[in-house]
Structure formats: structure tokens, C-alpha cells
Design a protein around this motif. Structure first.
Motif, PDB file in Angstrom:
ATOM      1  N   ALA A  35      42.795  53.275  87.088  1.00  0.00           N
ATOM      2  CA  ALA A  35      44.000  52.513  87.374  1.00  0.00           C
ATOM      3  C   ALA A  35      43.801  51.025  87.120  1.00  0.00           C
ATOM      4  O   ALA A  35      44.753  50.307  86.803  1.00  0.00           O
ATOM      5  N   ALA A  36      42.559  50.566  87.228  1.00  0.00           N
ATOM      6  CA  ALA A  36      42.269  49.150  86.986  1.00  0.00           C
ATOM      7  C   ALA A  36      42.473  48.763  85.526  1.00  0.00           C
ATOM      8  O   ALA A  36      42.510  47.574  85.197  1.00  0.00           O
ATOM      9  N   TRP A  37      42.604  49.746  84.637  1.00  0.00           N
ATOM     10  CA  TRP A  37      42.813  49.453  83.212  1.00  0.00           C
ATOM     11  C   TRP A  37      44.279  49.215  82.881  1.00  0.00           C
ATOM     12  O   TRP A  37      44.653  49.071  81.721  1.00  0.00           O
ATOM     13  N   LYS A  38      45.135  49.150  83.912  1.00  0.00           N
ATOM     14  CA  LYS A  38      46.575  49.111  83.683  1.00  0.00           C
ATOM     15  C   LYS A  38      47.018  48.000  82.723  1.00  0.00           C
ATOM     16  O   LYS A  38      47.929  48.198  81.931  1.00  0.00           O
ATOM     17  N   SER A  39      46.373  46.871  82.775  1.00  0.00           N
ATOM     18  CA  SER A  39      46.798  45.732  81.949  1.00  0.00           C
ATOM     19  C   SER A  39      45.826  45.431  80.820  1.00  0.00           C
ATOM     20  O   SER A  39      45.787  44.309  80.307  1.00  0.00           O
ATOM     21  N   THR A  40      45.049  46.423  80.404  1.00  0.00           N
ATOM     22  CA  THR A  40      44.023  46.192  79.391  1.00  0.00           C
ATOM     23  C   THR A  40      44.452  46.705  78.020  1.00  0.00           C
ATOM     24  O   THR A  40      45.416  47.460  77.880  1.00  0.00           O
ATOM     25  N   ALA A  41      43.679  46.320  77.019  1.00  0.00           N
ATOM     26  CA  ALA A  41      43.935  46.783  75.659  1.00  0.00           C
ATOM     27  C   ALA A  41      43.698  48.284  75.527  1.00  0.00           C
ATOM     28  O   ALA A  41      44.294  48.940  74.667  1.00  0.00           O
ATOM     29  N   LEU A  42      42.820  48.848  76.366  1.00  0.00           N
ATOM     30  CA  LEU A  42      42.577  50.288  76.304  1.00  0.00           C
ATOM     31  C   LEU A  42      43.848  51.060  76.623  1.00  0.00           C
ATOM     32  O   LEU A  42      44.183  52.031  75.938  1.00  0.00           O
ATOM     33  N   ARG A  43      44.572  50.637  77.649  1.00  0.00           N
ATOM     34  CA  ARG A  43      45.847  51.290  77.979  1.00  0.00           C
ATOM     35  C   ARG A  43      46.792  51.229  76.784  1.00  0.00           C
ATOM     36  O   ARG A  43      47.436  52.224  76.438  1.00  0.00           O
ATOM     37  N   VAL A  46      45.851  53.820  74.201  1.00  0.00           N
ATOM     38  CA  VAL A  46      46.283  55.171  74.567  1.00  0.00           C
ATOM     39  C   VAL A  46      47.781  55.327  74.310  1.00  0.00           C
ATOM     40  O   VAL A  46      48.235  56.335  73.764  1.00  0.00           O
ATOM     41  N   GLN A  47      48.549  54.329  74.685  1.00  0.00           N
ATOM     42  CA  GLN A  47      49.985  54.397  74.460  1.00  0.00           C
ATOM     43  C   GLN A  47      50.329  54.500  72.970  1.00  0.00           C
ATOM     44  O   GLN A  47      51.275  55.187  72.580  1.00  0.00           O
ATOM     45  N   SER A  48      49.527  53.839  72.145  1.00  0.00           N
ATOM     46  CA  SER A  48      49.805  53.901  70.705  1.00  0.00           C
ATOM     47  C   SER A  48      49.568  55.297  70.157  1.00  0.00           C
ATOM     48  O   SER A  48      50.259  55.732  69.226  1.00  0.00           O
ATOM     49  N   VAL A  49      48.591  56.013  70.706  1.00  0.00           N
ATOM     50  CA  VAL A  49      48.344  57.394  70.279  1.00  0.00           C
ATOM     51  C   VAL A  49      49.566  58.263  70.583  1.00  0.00           C
ATOM     52  O   VAL A  49      50.030  59.039  69.741  1.00  0.00           O
ATOM     53  N   VAL A  50      50.102  58.133  71.793  1.00  0.00           N
ATOM     54  CA  VAL A  50      51.266  58.932  72.185  1.00  0.00           C
ATOM     55  C   VAL A  50      52.489  58.522  71.373  1.00  0.00           C
ATOM     56  O   VAL A  50      53.280  59.366  70.947  1.00  0.00           O
ATOM     57  N   ALA A  51      52.635  57.229  71.128  1.00  0.00           N
ATOM     58  CA  ALA A  51      53.791  56.745  70.355  1.00  0.00           C
ATOM     59  C   ALA A  51      53.809  57.325  68.948  1.00  0.00           C
ATOM     60  O   ALA A  51      54.881  57.499  68.351  1.00  0.00           O
ATOM     61  N   LYS A  52      52.631  57.637  68.408  1.00  0.00           N
ATOM     62  CA  LYS A  52      52.542  58.218  67.063  1.00  0.00           C
ATOM     63  C   LYS A  52      52.742  59.734  67.079  1.00  0.00           C
ATOM     64  O   LYS A  52      52.644  60.377  66.036  1.00  0.00           O
ATOM     65  N   GLY A  53      53.000  60.288  68.256  1.00  0.00           N
ATOM     66  CA  GLY A  53      53.208  61.728  68.347  1.00  0.00           C
ATOM     67  C   GLY A  53      52.032  62.471  68.925  1.00  0.00           C
ATOM     68  O   GLY A  53      52.034  63.707  68.977  1.00  0.00           O
ATOM     69  N   GLY A  54      51.001  61.739  69.379  1.00  0.00           N
ATOM     70  CA  GLY A  54      49.844  62.372  70.001  1.00  0.00           C
ATOM     71  C   GLY A  54      50.085  62.644  71.470  1.00  0.00           C
ATOM     72  O   GLY A  54      51.220  62.618  71.948  1.00  0.00           O
ATOM     73  N   GLY A  55      48.995  62.906  72.189  1.00  0.00           N
ATOM     74  CA  GLY A  55      49.119  63.250  73.597  1.00  0.00           C
ATOM     75  C   GLY A  55      48.053  62.605  74.443  1.00  0.00           C
ATOM     76  O   GLY A  55      47.082  62.040  73.944  1.00  0.00           O
ATOM     77  N   ASN A  66      47.794  60.222  84.656  1.00  0.00           N
ATOM     78  CA  ASN A  66      48.838  60.453  83.669  1.00  0.00           C
ATOM     79  C   ASN A  66      50.207  60.682  84.298  1.00  0.00           C
ATOM     80  O   ASN A  66      51.188  60.885  83.593  1.00  0.00           O
ATOM     81  N   GLY A  67      50.298  60.631  85.627  1.00  0.00           N
ATOM     82  CA  GLY A  67      51.594  60.655  86.287  1.00  0.00           C
ATOM     83  C   GLY A  67      52.224  59.277  86.261  1.00  0.00           C
ATOM     84  O   GLY A  67      51.554  58.265  86.046  1.00  0.00           O
ATOM     85  N   SER A  68      53.529  59.216  86.505  1.00  0.00           N
ATOM     86  CA  SER A  68      54.182  57.906  86.508  1.00  0.00           C
ATOM     87  C   SER A  68      53.913  57.142  87.792  1.00  0.00           C
ATOM     88  O   SER A  68      53.981  55.908  87.816  1.00  0.00           O
ATOM     89  N   ASP A 100      53.975  55.798  81.360  1.00  0.00           N
ATOM     90  CA  ASP A 100      55.299  56.377  81.555  1.00  0.00           C
ATOM     91  C   ASP A 100      55.624  57.184  80.311  1.00  0.00           C
ATOM     92  O   ASP A 100      56.294  56.718  79.402  1.00  0.00           O
ATOM     93  N   TRP A 101      55.130  58.417  80.290  1.00  0.00           N
ATOM     94  CA  TRP A 101      55.235  59.234  79.095  1.00  0.00           C
ATOM     95  C   TRP A 101      56.634  59.790  78.920  1.00  0.00           C
ATOM     96  O   TRP A 101      57.341  60.054  79.898  1.00  0.00           O
ATOM     97  N   PRO A 102      57.059  60.020  77.666  1.00  0.00           N
ATOM     98  CA  PRO A 102      58.393  60.556  77.410  1.00  0.00           C
ATOM     99  C   PRO A 102      58.632  61.865  78.168  1.00  0.00           C
ATOM    100  O   PRO A 102      57.794  62.771  78.143  1.00  0.00           O
ATOM    101  N   HIS A 103      59.732  61.921  78.869  1.00  0.00           N
ATOM    102  CA  HIS A 103      60.198  63.122  79.584  1.00  0.00           C
ATOM    103  C   HIS A 103      59.344  63.461  80.804  1.00  0.00           C
ATOM    104  O   HIS A 103      59.578  64.498  81.429  1.00  0.00           O
TER     105      HIS A 103
END
Length: 233
Positions: A35-43, A46-55, A66-68, A100-103
Motif C-alpha cells: 500500500a505504501a507504493w500508492k504514489s510511486t512509479a511502480l503503481r 502496473v496501471q499501464s499494463v492493465v490499460a493496455k489490456g493486461g491484468g 487489488n481491491g478498490s 481502481d480496475w475497470p468494472h
């Protein structure tokens, strides 16, 4: 990509790694550190992977984050009996805004669910989320996965369960009592039990097939892990 290894590599190189990753798996461990990674480049990576259609997903602590709404355990782990006796116990701490993953909005994940008897604390977490306005639309969804199980949620919101049972716990109204220092009272949680191979559509969330359980003065109904599913809803 192992999240811990990914963080160490990124710290050494200062560059984003694994640009072609299709899935990020967070291993078990300490969700407070995650949770401490919330404001880091690593987060952001990860978001960029999901944005490209990954998981994104994980086991144990990796499932939690991975919950909201994330039960972060930063003050220590809480048991079901403790959480039901006082949903505002100092060990019941949360991080929001991690992912905050889609759906998959409005969710609070839990793990080792039946083995460590965590239905009660998920019920308390759901009540807290509703009382404190941590989830939108007046609904909060607990998602508990048993040891050995994995729940994979695709970009279309369809979740498939592997390995062991899981439970989806919906609170769709305000608790009758969720007050600091007092036992929880909450009627009629809607609970879906999923067996391996079953799916749950988080984009078009079911309105039937659940069974009902309640908590009264900090005591949950008996046999909270089973019930007769409603067929006319």
C-alpha cells in the motif's frame, strides 16, 4: 512480473521495466508495504499494463491490494471476532486510491478466507465501507478467496475462479449499527459462493443466486459459509 523484484529493479535503474508485460502478479507478504507504493512509479507501471489490456492480481496480500478499498493491516491483523465486536477497532485500517480496475469498483478483498474464518471480518469491512462512504452508490462488495484459490478478473469484468472456493459478500444498505467501541449489527448480507471454474460478472453484477446472512450484536449467523441460494429475486 513479481512485484517485489520489479520494485528493486526499478529502484536500481530508475527506468520502467517489462514494458511488454501482460499480467502483474503480486506475491503474498505484507499488504501494508504494498500500500505504501500508492504514489510511486511502480503503481503507474502496473496501471499501464492493465490499460493496455493486461491484468493484475495476486495471492494473499497481493489479492488484498487489488481491491478498490484495501485492508492494509498497517496496525496489525484483525480477527473476525475482533472486527465484529468493534468494526472501528484500531487494527481495522484501510487504504483507498491504490488501484481502481475497470468494472471492479467498490470491492474489498480478503484471503485465506475459510481456513482462517474471515467471513466475519469481511462483513465488518463491508459495513465500515458503507458507513464511511468508501465505496460508491451505496454498495460495498467483499471478495474473499480461500487458500489455494485465485480469482482472475479480465478487462471485461468477468472473474474466473481457480483452485478453491471464493465468496462475494454484498452490503447494499447502511448497517443498523456500526459505531466505534460497539458490536456490529447488520442484516441481510447477500453472499454468493463460487466454486472452482465458476465465474462472476463484475461488470453486470448478479441480482440473484445469493444466500442471506446477518450479524446481530457482534455475532454472525451460523453456517455463514453456506446457504440456500435465492432463485426468485
Amino acid at each position: 512480473m513479481d512485484a517485489l523484484q520489479g520494485e528493486r529493479r526499478q529502484q536500481r535503474t530508475g527506468q520502467q521495466r517489462h514494458p511488454n508485460a501482460e499480467f502483474v502478479y503480486f506475491a503474498g507478504g505484507d499488504q501494508c508495504k504494498y500500500a505504501a507504493w500508492k504514489s510511486t512509479a511502480l503503481r503507474a507501471s502496473v496501471q499501464s499494463v492493465v490499460a493496455k489490456g493486461g491484468g493484475s492480481g495476486g495471492g494473499s496480500a497481493g489479492h488484498h491490494i487489488n481491491g478498490s478499498v484495501v485492508y492494509d493491516a498497517c496496525q496489525g491483523s484483525i480477527t473476525s471476532s475482533e472486527a465484529l465486536a468493534n468494526p472501528y477497532d484500531s487494527y481495522a485500517t484501510f487504504t483507498t486510491g491504490m488501484f481502481d480496475w475497470p468494472h471492479y469498483g467498490g470491492t474489498i478483498n480478503d484471503s485465506h478466507f475459510v481456513t482462517r474464518d474471515r467471513m466475519g471480518r469481511t462483513m465488518a469491512f463491508v459495513a465500515r465501507a458503507l458507513k464511511d462512504g468508501l465505496t460508491p452508490g451505496g454498495n460495498a462488495w467483499g471478495v474473499g478467496v480461500e487458500e489455494g484459490g485465485s480469482l482472475f478478473v479480465g478487462k471485461d469484468g468477468l472473474a474466473t475462479l481457480y483452485g478453491a472456493d471464493a465468496y462475494v459478500v454484498l452490503g447494499d444498505h447502511q448497517p443498523e449499527r456500526a459505531v466505534s467501541g460497539q458490536p456490529l449489527t447488520f442484516s441481510d448480507y447477500k453472499i454468493w459462493r463460487l466454486s472452482p471454474g465458476r465465474t462472476f460478472d463484475f461488470k453486470n453484477r448478479p441480482t440473484c443466486g445469493y444466500y442471506l446472512k446477518s450479524v446481530t450484536n457482534g455475532v454472525a449467523d451460523s453456517n455463514v459459509y453456506s446457504g440456500t441460494p435465492a432463485t426468485s429475486c
